[in-house]
Design a protein around this motif. Structure first.
Motif, mmCIF file in Angstrom:
data_model
loop_
_atom_site.group_PDB
_atom_site.id
_atom_site.type_symbol
_atom_site.label_atom_id
_atom_site.label_comp_id
_atom_site.label_asym_id
_atom_site.label_seq_id
_atom_site.Cartn_x
_atom_site.Cartn_y
_atom_site.Cartn_z
ATOM 1 N N SER A 107 12.867 -12.849 -1.448
ATOM 2 C CA SER A 107 14.258 -12.441 -1.582
ATOM 3 C C SER A 107 14.373 -10.992 -2.059
ATOM 4 O O SER A 107 13.599 -10.544 -2.916
ATOM 5 N N ILE A 108 15.349 -10.280 -1.529
ATOM 6 C CA ILE A 108 15.587 -8.898 -1.942
ATOM 7 C C ILE A 108 15.993 -8.834 -3.403
ATOM 8 O O ILE A 108 15.654 -7.881 -4.114
ATOM 9 N N ASP A 109 16.713 -9.855 -3.880
ATOM 10 C CA ASP A 109 17.206 -9.850 -5.268
ATOM 11 C C ASP A 109 16.092 -9.689 -6.294
ATOM 12 O O ASP A 109 16.306 -9.109 -7.368
ATOM 13 N N GLU A 110 14.904 -10.199 -5.979
ATOM 14 C CA GLU A 110 13.792 -10.175 -6.926
ATOM 15 C C GLU A 110 12.678 -9.254 -6.447
ATOM 16 O O GLU A 110 11.512 -9.436 -6.796
ATOM 17 N N SER A 111 13.047 -8.272 -5.630
ATOM 18 C CA SER A 111 12.049 -7.342 -5.090
ATOM 19 C C SER A 111 12.487 -5.901 -5.317
ATOM 20 O O SER A 111 13.666 -5.613 -5.516
ATOM 21 N N VAL A 112 11.490 -5.025 -5.278
ATOM 22 C CA VAL A 112 11.753 -3.587 -5.246
ATOM 23 C C VAL A 112 11.264 -3.102 -3.890
ATOM 24 O O VAL A 112 10.114 -3.344 -3.504
ATOM 25 N N LEU A 113 12.145 -2.445 -3.138
ATOM 26 C CA LEU A 113 11.805 -1.968 -1.806
ATOM 27 C C LEU A 113 11.519 -0.476 -1.858
ATOM 28 O O LEU A 113 12.314 0.305 -2.387
ATOM 29 N N VAL A 114 10.354 -0.094 -1.309
ATOM 30 C CA VAL A 114 9.941 1.304 -1.286
ATOM 31 C C VAL A 114 9.496 1.653 0.127
ATOM 32 O O VAL A 114 9.228 0.757 0.941
ATOM 33 N N PRO A 115 9.413 2.941 0.476
ATOM 34 C CA PRO A 115 8.919 3.309 1.806
ATOM 35 C C PRO A 115 7.495 2.792 2.021
ATOM 36 O O PRO A 115 6.657 2.849 1.113
ATOM 37 N N LEU A 116 7.222 2.284 3.213
ATOM 38 C CA LEU A 116 5.914 1.721 3.515
ATOM 39 C C LEU A 116 4.798 2.743 3.319
ATOM 40 O O LEU A 116 3.748 2.433 2.740
ATOM 41 N N SER A 117 5.004 3.970 3.775
ATOM 42 C CA SER A 117 3.966 4.997 3.649
ATOM 43 C C SER A 117 3.683 5.311 2.181
ATOM 44 O O SER A 117 2.521 5.528 1.796
ATOM 45 N N THR A 118 4.726 5.319 1.352
ATOM 46 C CA THR A 118 4.544 5.578 -0.080
ATOM 47 C C THR A 118 3.726 4.473 -0.721
ATOM 48 O O THR A 118 2.838 4.737 -1.545
ATOM 49 N N MET A 119 4.005 3.243 -0.351
ATOM 50 C CA MET A 119 3.295 2.110 -0.952
ATOM 51 C C MET A 119 1.821 2.109 -0.556
ATOM 52 O O MET A 119 0.949 1.775 -1.355
ATOM 53 N N ARG A 120 1.548 2.475 0.691
ATOM 54 C CA ARG A 120 0.140 2.534 1.111
ATOM 55 C C ARG A 120 -0.642 3.516 0.239
ATOM 56 O O ARG A 120 -1.762 3.218 -0.198
ATOM 57 N N ARG A 121 -0.079 4.667 -0.012
ATOM 58 C CA ARG A 121 -0.763 5.678 -0.819
ATOM 59 C C ARG A 121 -0.884 5.215 -2.273
ATOM 60 O O ARG A 121 -1.928 5.390 -2.904
ATOM 61 N N ALA A 122 0.175 4.616 -2.798
ATOM 62 C CA ALA A 122 0.176 4.210 -4.203
ATOM 63 C C ALA A 122 -0.854 3.121 -4.474
ATOM 64 O O ALA A 122 -1.475 3.095 -5.549
ATOM 65 N N TYR A 123 -1.040 2.216 -3.523
ATOM 66 C CA TYR A 123 -1.957 1.090 -3.726
ATOM 67 C C TYR A 123 -3.262 1.260 -2.952
ATOM 68 O O TYR A 123 -4.060 0.320 -2.873
ATOM 69 N N ASN A 124 -3.459 2.441 -2.368
ATOM 70 C CA ASN A 124 -4.690 2.709 -1.625
ATOM 71 C C ASN A 124 -4.948 1.619 -0.583
ATOM 72 O O ASN A 124 -6.065 1.109 -0.453
ATOM 73 N N ALA A 125 -3.891 1.263 0.158
ATOM 74 C CA ALA A 125 -3.977 0.160 1.121
ATOM 75 C C ALA A 125 -4.424 0.617 2.498
ATOM 76 O O ALA A 125 -4.545 -0.205 3.416
ATOM 77 N N GLY A 126 -4.644 1.904 2.650
ATOM 78 C CA GLY A 126 -5.086 2.399 3.949
ATOM 79 C C GLY A 126 -4.020 2.193 5.003
ATOM 80 O O GLY A 126 -2.874 2.602 4.824
ATOM 81 N N VAL A 127 -4.397 1.538 6.114
ATOM 82 C CA VAL A 127 -3.441 1.299 7.199
ATOM 83 C C VAL A 127 -3.068 -0.179 7.305
ATOM 84 O O VAL A 127 -2.485 -0.618 8.290
#
Length: 410
Positions: A204-224
């Motif tokens: 649910s959006i109510d209990e989530s924080v939405l961020v840009p996908l590219s930003t999240m990849r860099r922040a969590y070192n998720a690669g592609v």
């Protein structure tokens, strides 16, 4: 000759005739009342139930489909079955090229996270999404804006807070322009959103924080890596019809056996929506069948009472014919009695149904429980037609009564 509608003596005679046997008239009127009320209640109730269930899809694209990885079930190219794998940005780009029927789409990445502000914290989730997300799972924006392409291209550390998280961290104070700490990284709050529909992908959006996908990849070192790929199709294209091309595209980049149909999962929301629609189509047919059955029972009662009234008034009708009453006058008299009984009892039934539906709507806080004006008019029109038809045979019998035979009738 006076118009029977504006003839007061005619109305007095109709009233006197129906009041002559109050019990019989009441029971007949109650049959009409109950048939009308049942049809109106079933019709309005089915619409309310359908509205409640359709709220599950409110704001969620009903022509959408989610693609996500699953463990393999067959060994392939030296890899054992049960191998885990992940979708990648390359997979998404290839799918978009291979399937031009895709309209809106977004990749999604999700992690559990702790969101903090000042001395407060909240355990929720962080989701990396693209701009197309808002076209698939439309958020209810309470403040600010949603993530856009500029945020994604610039890897900006901005976020949209879920309504519940914003309330826990900021109370009644607006969080716009403030920074929240998510897993040791600060994000600027640009919006507050909530979940419109009951259906959701990734939580649910109510209990989530939405961020840009590219930003999240860099922040969590998720690669592609991508957790989900969600898309909608152009009008007239069923999302699941793209499955063969999507499967071929994904298998070309991953060691997945051609016969392994479980390694790539697809959830077609349009299938769920069609099932709900089919169920309510069946319910509506059943409602009409039961309601019209109740209605016909009431109309048969009208026909019976008019037949009895004609029988009881045989001598009276014969005297009228003898002193010059036209067949048209006799027919109109009997038909008007039938129509008046139908209108009065039918209107009362509709009013009763409306009151019950209003009570249900208040109790359930669901505005869908209501009888539309067009439906009420349809029911009344149907009742008038059937009520007139029910009085036609007795009216014709009354018209054919011969004065001599009627005067000799005992």
């Amino acid at each position: 000759m006076k118009n029977p509608i504006f003839d007061i003596d005619n109305w007095k005679e109709i009233t006197a005739t129906l009041a002559r046997n109050k019990t019989r008239t009441f029971l007949t009127a109650f049959g009409i009342f109950w048939g009308t009320a049942m049809l109106a209640l079933l019709w309005g109730g089915s619409q309310g139930m359908q509205g409640m269930l359709m709220k599950n899809f409110d704001g969620f694209a009903t022509n959408s489909c989610a693609v996500f990885p699953n463990r393999t079930t067959l060994p392939y190219k030296g890899f054992k079955k049960g191998m885990g794998w992940s979708l990648t940005q390359t997979d998404i780009d290839n799918i978009r090229r291979a399937c031009p029927e895709i309209d809106k789409s977004t990749g999604m990445l999700r992690y559990a996270a702790t969101i903090g502000y000042s001395d407060k914290s909240y355990s929720g989730s962080i989701q990396g999404v693209e701009q197309g997300y808002a076209d698939i799972n439309t958020p209810q924006m309470f403040e600010g804006r949603f993530i856009n392409d500029i945020d994604g291209r610039g890897d900006k550390k901005v976020c949209v807070l879920g309504k519940r998280i914003a309330g826990e961290l900021f109370g009644d104070v607006s969080p716009l322009g403030k920074f929240v700490l998510i897993d040791n990284i600060y994000y600027l709050v640009v919006g507050v959103a909530g979940q419109k529909s009951q259906a959701s992908i990734g939580g649910s959006i109510d209990e989530s924080v939405l961020v840009p996908l590219s930003t999240m990849r860099r922040a969590y070192n998720a690669g592609v890596r991508i957790d989900y790929f969600v898309y909608t199709t152009a009008p007239g294209v069923k999302p699941s019809s793209l499955r063969p091309r999507i499967m071929r595209t994904v298998r070309a980049m991953h060691p997945i056996h051609p016969d392994d149909t479980s390694a790539v999962e697809m959830w077609d929301v349009s299938d769920e929506f069609e099932q709900v629609t089919s169920v309510f189509t069946g319910i509506n047919i059943l409602v009409l069948f039961v309601g019209i059955g109740s209605l016909l029972a009431g109309i048969i009662g009208v026909g019976n009472i008019m037949w009895i009234i004609v029988k009881e008034r045989t001598q009276e009708i014969g005297i009228r014919r003898a002193i010059g009453a036209k067949p048209r006058d006799i027919i109109m008299q009997v038909l008007f009695e039938s129509i008046v009984l139908t209108i009065v009892a039918g209107t009362a039934g509709i009013c009763f149904a409306v009151l019950v539906l209003v009570g249900v709507a208040i109790g359930t806080e669901e505005n869908g429980f209501q009888l539309m004006f067009s439906h009420a008019v349809t029911i009344m029109a149907l009742f008038l037609v059937l009520g007139t038809a029910a009085g036609t045979i007795p009216a014709l019998k009354a018209m054919n009564i011969k004065p001599i035979e009627a005067l000799n009738d005992k």
